[in-house]
Design an enzyme around this catalytic site. Sequence first.
Site, PDB file in Angstrom:
ATOM      1  N   ASN A  94      61.672  -7.582  30.646  1.00 34.07           N
ATOM      2  CA  ASN A  94      62.314  -7.289  31.431  1.00 34.07           C
ATOM      3  C   ASN A  94      62.518  -6.163  32.209  1.00 34.07           C
ATOM      4  OD1 ASN A  94      66.506  -7.547  30.627  1.00 34.07           O
ATOM      5  ND2 ASN A  94      65.106  -9.019  32.402  1.00 34.07           N
ATOM      6  N   GLN A 154      60.544  -5.507  15.339  1.00 35.28           N
ATOM      7  CA  GLN A 154      61.511  -4.313  15.372  1.00 35.28           C
ATOM      8  C   GLN A 154      62.613  -5.315  14.870  1.00 35.28           C
ATOM      9  OE1 GLN A 154      59.690  -2.830  18.770  1.00 35.28           O
ATOM     10  NE2 GLN A 154      61.220  -1.896  19.406  1.00 35.28           N
ATOM     11  N   ASP A 193      65.014  -0.839  36.166  1.00 33.94           N
ATOM     12  CA  ASP A 193      64.256   0.780  37.615  1.00 33.94           C
ATOM     13  C   ASP A 193      63.901   1.428  36.299  1.00 33.94           C
ATOM     14  OD1 ASP A 193      64.654  -0.505  39.523  1.00 33.94           O
ATOM     15  OD2 ASP A 193      66.526   0.221  40.056  1.00 33.94           O
ATOM     16  N   HIS A 220      62.158   1.320  33.524  1.00 32.85           N
ATOM     17  CA  HIS A 220      60.496   1.078  33.426  1.00 32.85           C
ATOM     18  C   HIS A 220      59.884   1.525  34.593  1.00 32.85           C
ATOM     19  CE1 HIS A 220      62.770  -2.164  30.351  1.00 32.85           C
ATOM     20  NE2 HIS A 220      61.859  -1.488  29.766  1.00 32.85           N
ATOM     21  N   LEU A 239      70.449   2.483  32.014  1.00 34.48           N
ATOM     22  CA  LEU A 239      69.284   1.143  32.245  1.00 34.48           C
ATOM     23  C   LEU A 239      69.241   0.561  30.839  1.00 34.48           C
ATOM     24  CD1 LEU A 239      68.276   1.416  36.050  1.00 34.48           C
ATOM     25  CD2 LEU A 239      70.314   0.748  35.255  1.00 34.48           C
ATOM     26  N   SER A 240      68.828  -0.578  30.284  1.00 32.08           N
ATOM     27  CA  SER A 240      68.837  -1.363  29.351  1.00 32.08           C
ATOM     28  C   SER A 240      68.896  -3.036  29.914  1.00 32.08           C
ATOM     29  CB  SER A 240      69.993  -0.967  28.744  1.00 32.08           C
ATOM     30  OG  SER A 240      69.823  -2.021  27.228  1.00 32.08           O
ATOM     31  N   SER A 241      67.564  -3.500  29.018  1.00 28.40           N
ATOM     32  CA  SER A 241      67.620  -4.181  29.386  1.00 28.40           C
ATOM     33  C   SER A 241      68.627  -5.619  28.984  1.00 28.40           C
ATOM     34  CB  SER A 241      66.215  -5.643  28.376  1.00 28.40           C
ATOM     35  OG  SER A 241      65.141  -4.984  28.931  1.00 28.40           O
ATOM     36  N   LYS A 244      63.301   8.367  27.847  1.00 30.48           N
ATOM     37  CA  LYS A 244      64.487   9.024  26.469  1.00 30.48           C
ATOM     38  C   LYS A 244      65.449   8.236  26.247  1.00 30.48           C
ATOM     39  CE  LYS A 244      64.121  13.327  28.231  1.00 30.48           C
ATOM     40  NZ  LYS A 244      64.498  15.239  27.779  1.00 30.48           N
TER      41      LYS A 244
HETATM   42  O1  PAF Z   1      61.135   0.806  23.943  1.00 32.72           O
HETATM   43  C1  PAF Z   1      61.007  -0.385  24.185  1.00 32.72           C
HETATM   44  O2  PAF Z   1      60.656  -1.613  24.278  1.00 32.72           O
HETATM   45  C2  PAF Z   1      59.817  -1.103  22.494  1.00 32.72           C
HETATM   46  O3  PAF Z   1      60.730  -0.076  21.347  1.00 32.72           O
HETATM   47  C3  PAF Z   1      58.535   0.309  22.194  1.00 32.72           C
HETATM   48  C4  PAF Z   1      58.070   1.386  22.559  1.00 32.72           C
HETATM   49  C5  PAF Z   1      57.681  -1.704  23.598  1.00 32.72           C
HETATM   50  C6  PAF Z   1      57.726  -1.508  20.703  1.00 32.72           C
HETATM   51  O4  PAF Z   1      58.406  -2.516  20.630  1.00 32.72           O
END
Ligand code: PAF
Length: 275
Positions: free
Chosen positions: A28, A57, A31, A33, A181-183, A145
């Site tokens: 997903n 996680q 910008d 990423h 920005l975040s999914s 970060k």
């Molecule tokens: O930041 C993320 O998207 C996830 O925590 C990662 C580092 C890809 C691990 O699944």
Amino acid sequence: MQIHETIAGVRAALQSAGRIVFVPTMGNLHDGHIALMRQARAHGDCVVASIFVNRLQFRPGEDFDKYPRTFAADCERLIAAGVDHLFAPSETELYPEPQRYVVEPPAEHATILEGEFRPGHFRGVATVVMKLFAIVRPQAALFGKKDFQQFMVLSAMVREFALPIEVIPGATVRAADGLALSSRNGYLSAAERAEAPRLHRVLNQVVTAIRAGSRDFAALEAAGLAELRAHGWEPDYLAVRRKFDLQSPSAHDSGLVVLAAARLGSTRLIDNLEV
Ligand code: PAF
């Protein structure tokens, strides 16, 4: 861009790849990423991204099932960003049997802040990243970060295991109104999206006060939390911490970061600002 779904396939393709720079993601892609992908290009010969929504996680009841999966659009963005290889394994490829061997980050890193509210989260992150590192064998890896604590945990993991990997931070990318920005921003309703930049504004107020000489961190945290609550947020934490170990600072410490996590409706947002 070559797409690899198997461990054997990606290993074979990367055998003579030169200096590999790796950007793990859960897809997903936004910008933020893409900025990491472009930054990666400057650090090596071969940019490898991964997309894997890592069940380990997420806690039961979190958003693993509804986490947005947008593989076709992600591939287009990675191609446009000049990524060379994408590793996108299925769950059975990466976890063909229950993952019993895990990386357990120390409590002082993993049970504070995010770890207090998402127990086991950093075990899941560290375990999948260690496994991805073993598969991709990069010389460098980039992490944003915006997930400041994740960056700290993974940097410490690499250092303490003496992994020959340079861990490189990527700056947080923000919308024009300041929202990081975040999914997960995609979960916000229109009204919540309009309210969401307050998290950044509140962090900014705390940073400004510290830069102006305030050292009453508890009062600054309380004022920030009160402002969020007054506007309908349910904060988990807003904390002034030392950047290098995320512990509470004394009045004389420098090198600080202000971190927050808060729920707006059913969406949990996190953000941070370095002082
Ligand atoms: O930041 C993320 O998207 C996830 O925590 C990662 C580092 C890809 C691990 O699944």
